[in-house]
Motif scaffolding. Structure first.
Motif, PDB file in Angstrom:
ATOM      1  N   LYS A  87      -2.307 -14.413   8.574  1.00  0.00           N
ATOM      2  CA  LYS A  87      -3.045 -13.204   7.936  1.00  0.00           C
ATOM      3  C   LYS A  87      -4.444 -13.361   7.958  1.00  0.00           C
ATOM      4  CE  LYS A  87      -3.348 -10.081   3.876  1.00  0.00           C
ATOM      5  NZ  LYS A  87      -2.461 -10.010   2.352  1.00  0.00           N
ATOM      6  N   GLU A 101       2.699  -5.658   9.409  1.00  0.00           N
ATOM      7  CA  GLU A 101       3.373  -6.893   8.884  1.00  0.00           C
ATOM      8  C   GLU A 101       2.480  -7.689   8.046  1.00  0.00           C
ATOM      9  OE1 GLU A 101       2.029  -7.991  13.141  1.00  0.00           O
ATOM     10  OE2 GLU A 101       2.826  -6.063  12.082  1.00  0.00           O
ATOM     11  N   TYR A 102       1.195  -7.737   7.988  1.00  0.00           N
ATOM     12  CA  TYR A 102       0.373  -8.643   7.273  1.00  0.00           C
ATOM     13  C   TYR A 102      -0.165  -7.925   6.061  1.00  0.00           C
ATOM     14  CZ  TYR A 102       0.434 -12.244  10.466  1.00  0.00           C
ATOM     15  OH  TYR A 102       1.028 -13.397  11.294  1.00  0.00           O
ATOM     16  N   GLN A 103       0.027  -6.478   5.858  1.00  0.00           N
ATOM     17  CA  GLN A 103      -0.715  -5.580   4.832  1.00  0.00           C
ATOM     18  C   GLN A 103      -0.226  -6.104   3.527  1.00  0.00           C
ATOM     19  OE1 GLN A 103      -2.295  -2.831   6.222  1.00  0.00           O
ATOM     20  NE2 GLN A 103      -3.090  -2.866   4.166  1.00  0.00           N
ATOM     21  N   ASP A 104       0.756  -6.543   3.198  1.00  0.00           N
ATOM     22  CA  ASP A 104       1.252  -6.837   1.790  1.00  0.00           C
ATOM     23  C   ASP A 104       1.462  -8.274   2.020  1.00  0.00           C
ATOM     24  OD1 ASP A 104       0.912  -4.180   0.663  1.00  0.00           O
ATOM     25  OD2 ASP A 104       2.928  -3.640   1.606  1.00  0.00           O
ATOM     26  N   ALA A 105       1.430  -9.069   2.759  1.00  0.00           N
ATOM     27  CA  ALA A 105       1.963 -10.441   2.892  1.00  0.00           C
ATOM     28  C   ALA A 105       0.894 -11.208   1.910  1.00  0.00           C
ATOM     29  CB  ALA A 105       1.982 -10.855   4.236  1.00  0.00           C
ATOM     30  N   PHE A 150      -5.695  -4.826   8.520  1.00  0.00           N
ATOM     31  CA  PHE A 150      -4.540  -5.702   8.823  1.00  0.00           C
ATOM     32  C   PHE A 150      -3.448  -5.039   9.666  1.00  0.00           C
ATOM     33  CE2 PHE A 150      -6.212  -6.989   4.639  1.00  0.00           C
ATOM     34  CZ  PHE A 150      -6.412  -8.545   4.650  1.00  0.00           C
ATOM     35  N   SER A 151      -2.768  -5.775  10.202  1.00  0.00           N
ATOM     36  CA  SER A 151      -1.622  -5.340  11.057  1.00  0.00           C
ATOM     37  C   SER A 151      -0.308  -4.812  10.032  1.00  0.00           C
ATOM     38  CB  SER A 151      -0.875  -6.284  11.967  1.00  0.00           C
ATOM     39  OG  SER A 151      -1.914  -6.430  13.204  1.00  0.00           O
ATOM     40  N   TRP A 208      -1.622 -14.660   1.555  1.00  0.00           N
ATOM     41  CA  TRP A 208      -2.567 -15.196   2.319  1.00  0.00           C
ATOM     42  C   TRP A 208      -1.936 -16.469   3.078  1.00  0.00           C
ATOM     43  CZ3 TRP A 208      -6.677 -12.955   4.191  1.00  0.00           C
ATOM     44  CH2 TRP A 208      -7.149 -11.680   3.488  1.00  0.00           C
ATOM     45  N   ASN A 209      -2.140 -16.396   4.070  1.00  0.00           N
ATOM     46  CA  ASN A 209      -1.997 -17.820   5.024  1.00  0.00           C
ATOM     47  C   ASN A 209      -2.627 -17.794   6.233  1.00  0.00           C
ATOM     48  OD1 ASN A 209      -0.402 -15.907   6.888  1.00  0.00           O
ATOM     49  ND2 ASN A 209       1.190 -15.873   5.485  1.00  0.00           N
ATOM     50  N   ASP A 219      -5.112 -12.404  11.576  1.00  0.00           N
ATOM     51  CA  ASP A 219      -5.176 -11.203  11.689  1.00  0.00           C
ATOM     52  C   ASP A 219      -6.214 -10.425  11.165  1.00  0.00           C
ATOM     53  OD1 ASP A 219      -3.042  -9.048  12.365  1.00  0.00           O
ATOM     54  OD2 ASP A 219      -3.645  -8.458  10.530  1.00  0.00           O
ATOM     55  N   LEU A 220      -6.878 -10.797  10.159  1.00  0.00           N
ATOM     56  CA  LEU A 220      -7.857 -10.222   9.674  1.00  0.00           C
ATOM     57  C   LEU A 220      -9.275 -10.507  10.448  1.00  0.00           C
ATOM     58  CD1 LEU A 220      -9.756  -8.876   7.370  1.00  0.00           C
ATOM     59  CD2 LEU A 220      -9.950 -11.081   6.233  1.00  0.00           C
TER      60      LEU A 220
END
Length: 333
Positions: free
Chosen positions: A188, A178-182, A175-176, A184-185, A191-192
């Motif tokens: 994200k 900004e999406y590490q702890d975001a 993950f980037s 799921w959407n 990005d995965l």
């Protein structure tokens, strides 16, 4: 066939019990325990732990009990309550929570790699066998040898060096930032997907190379058998002949090993995950071994062993379904 299935299921129960006992014993073999690891870490920081603190910690985690008492408590909680115990190094967090938190990513990575390997290896292997000694066959053979010879972690290090040296960013992780702890959407998930292709390529390299060689060798073994010659003499179109008979028979070794993929879906590639900082189950297992976390490591070994035994049974059943000769042998015909 039913008798075979019942006999295998009974053997599975006995096998898993023996595996659980041996794995728990092996995990307990190294000198010391988790509390000893804590004591060594405290001494490295210049701190000292009293004998009372050490005894209290061992009593808290049940490490002061005999081996069989610890094993019996662990295995009965698993069988009766589905409780795999607590992970010492993660503040007593349930082992099942730690494992299942990472199983999703490991499963997704392994399935993606598996589909990539099958999609590439089978067509190339078939083409290489049909066009034996052609330029494409030599190229596939060269790729097969190189893919099996080059370690996967070396490829990972090479890609990471190129990424840092020429693109200014590391290709590690899934993950980037900004999406590490975001939560799921769609963002994200996309990005995965954008980060997934590189681990899939690296992990699938050796598997693709090996499967190309296996497919080629098995198909070459079938192409010149009498039943193929007879079918060709009857005027059957070459492509139909190829797919209906020799390709089908050459896939029997594939079905005999497809069940082994089940534990791979959970364990993943530990070394690659560590090198590329992938949040999968492999690094979690390594951390449990380093911390002598017997419940975490024992649960991992038990889960992987269960998947291996179940996968072997699935392979046997699929092979009997795919190849009538084996099915008749099971049924005693």
């Amino acid at each position: 066939m039913l008798t075979f299935l019942v006999r295998r299921l009974l053997l599975m129960v006995v096998t898993l019990f023996a595996i659980s006992l041996v794995s728990f014993f092996v995990v307990s073999l190294p000198p010391g325990d988790y509390v000893s690891t804590l004591e060594a870490q405290a001494e490295a920081r210049g701190e000292l732990m009293s004998d009372g603190e050490l005894a209290a910690l061992r009593a808290r985690y049940g490490l002061d009990q005999p081996f069989f008492a610890q094993y019996w408590k662990w295995i009965t909680n698993i069988v009766l309550h589905g409780d795999f115990g607590q992970a010492f190094a993660w503040n007593g967090r349930p082992v099942s929570d730690l494992i299942w938190d990472r199983v999703g990513l490991s499963f997704f990575l392994s399935v993606s790699t598996l589909l990539f390997v099958w999609a590439i290896a089978f067509p190339i292997g078939i083409l290489s066998a049909v066009r034996q000694y052609s330029a494409g066959d030599y190229l596939a053979t060269f790729f097969g040898f190189v893919g099996m010879a080059v370690p996967e972690f070396m490829l990972a290090l090479l890609f990471m060096y190129v990424g840092m040296r020429y693109f200014g960013q590391s290709p590690g992780g899934l993950f980037s930032p900004e999406y590490q702890d975001a939560a799921w959407n769609l963002g994200k998930l996309l990005d995965l997907a954008s980060h997934m292709w590189l681990p899939v390529l690296i992990i699938g390299m050796s598997g693709t190379a090996g499967l190309i060689r296996i497919t080629r060798a098995n198909l070459l073994d079938e192409l010149y058998k009498p039943y193929v010659v007879a079918a060709r003499a009857k005027g059957l179109p070459e492509w139909k002949l190829l797919l209906k008979y020799p390709v089908r028979m050459s896939l029997s070794p594939f079905f005999s090993t497809v069940g082994w993929l089940l534990p791979g879906l959970i364990s993943g590639e530990t070394i690659i995950s560590i090198v590329m900082s992938l949040p999968t189950t492999g690094p979690l297992l390594l951390g449990g071994v380093e911390n002598q976390d017997m419940y975490l490591v024992g649960s991992f070994v038990l889960i992987l062993s269960t998947l291996t035994v179940v996968g072997t049974l699935i392979s046997d059943l699929m092979l009997a379904w795919w190849d009538p000769r084996i099915r008749y042998r099971y049924e005693g015909k």
